[in-house]
Design an enzyme around this catalytic site. Structure first.
Site, PDB file in Angstrom:
ATOM      1  N   ASP A   1     -52.603 -32.639  34.230  1.00 21.78           N
ATOM      2  CA  ASP A   1     -51.887 -34.193  33.890  1.00 21.78           C
ATOM      3  C   ASP A   1     -52.153 -34.903  35.181  1.00 21.78           C
ATOM      4  OD1 ASP A   1     -50.293 -33.202  36.183  1.00 21.78           O
ATOM      5  OD2 ASP A   1     -48.016 -32.735  35.330  1.00 21.78           O
TER       6      ASP A   1
ATOM      7  N   LYS B   1     -54.289 -29.129  27.359  1.00 20.27           N
ATOM      8  CA  LYS B   1     -53.659 -29.186  28.632  1.00 20.27           C
ATOM      9  C   LYS B   1     -52.463 -28.461  28.311  1.00 20.27           C
ATOM     10  CE  LYS B   1     -50.401 -32.677  28.927  1.00 20.27           C
ATOM     11  NZ  LYS B   1     -49.257 -32.200  29.553  1.00 20.27           N
TER      12      LYS B   1
END
Length: 224
Positions: free
Chosen positions: A138, A120
């Site tokens: 997320d 991420k």
């Protein structure tokens, strides 16, 4: 979600915010990498408060290493997991110096070799720093993808792959920012604000949430 609806979904988000950006504050690629690393399980607002003075003092990996782990902790002690994050930031700074001539690499695989940097974080850096069409999934994007039917998946990686496959041009560059902001401010975790959502008719979520009673009471006849 059907292909035509996906295009319309992004088109409406884009119309409201044509050029979305990360809400993390930074001055260069190194500071961006540090900020995103610090943001894990923390809010952007909290990270920005912690880095405001830090980034006035530290702009390079060398300066971060010179500050040291103890010094860094004094700046970031207000955010979650600050002990582990301080250790990782010092270690990634040392690796940038040793392996990448103090430059943040424009390569996702290389970024993921840095201490404290997962997929991420790497995706955010690739998108914000280098303009790559990446999808940093997320908690907000994971929720929006599943709740709306845009990208249903059991894991963040599954959602990322669906978004990568289904998101059309010209929306790919900014897609993850639109989805993050939509999840943060409209499609909220506890109670999505369907009554003010501009993609509500395209969304699979049921039942839709109605306008809170206190807001209804405040509206006068003839108000929009």
């Amino acid at each position: 979600m059907k292909k035509a609806d996906i295009f319309e979904f992004y088109a409406r988000l884009a119309a409201d915010n044509p050029a979305p950006e990360t809400e993390l504050a930074y001055g260069n690629h190194f500071q961006l990498l540090v900020a995103v690393t610090l943001s894990a399980q923390s809010t952007d607002v909290g990270v920005n408060k912690a880095t405001r003075r830090l980034f006035q003092e530290v702009k390079t990996p060398e300066q971060m290493v010179a500050l040291g782990e103890a010094g860094l902790k004094q700046h970031i002690k207000t955010i979650g997991l600050f002990n582990a994050k301080a250790k990782n930031v010092i270690a990634l700074s040392q690796r940038l110096i040793a392996a990448y001539h103090s430059e943040v690499p424009a390569d996702r695989d290389a970024l993921e070799t840095l201490p404290g940097v997962g997929r991420k974080t790497a995706n955010v850096v690739m998108n914000c720093a280098f303009g790559a069409e990446t999808f940093a999934v997320d908690t907000h994007i994971f929720r929006v993808g599943n709740r709306t039917g845009l990208a249903p998946g059991k894991t963040p990686l599954a959602v990322e792959k669906i978004l990568d496959k289904s998101t059309p041009q010209p929306f790919r560059l900014h897609a993850h920012h639109w989805l993050i902001l939509h999840g943060r401010y409209t499609c909220k975790a506890r109670t999505p604000e369907c009554w003010r959502c501009n993609v509500v008719d395209l969304c699979a979520f049921r039942p839709k949430t109605a306008m809170p009673a206190q807001k209804v009471a405040r509206q006068q006849p003839g108000d929009p």
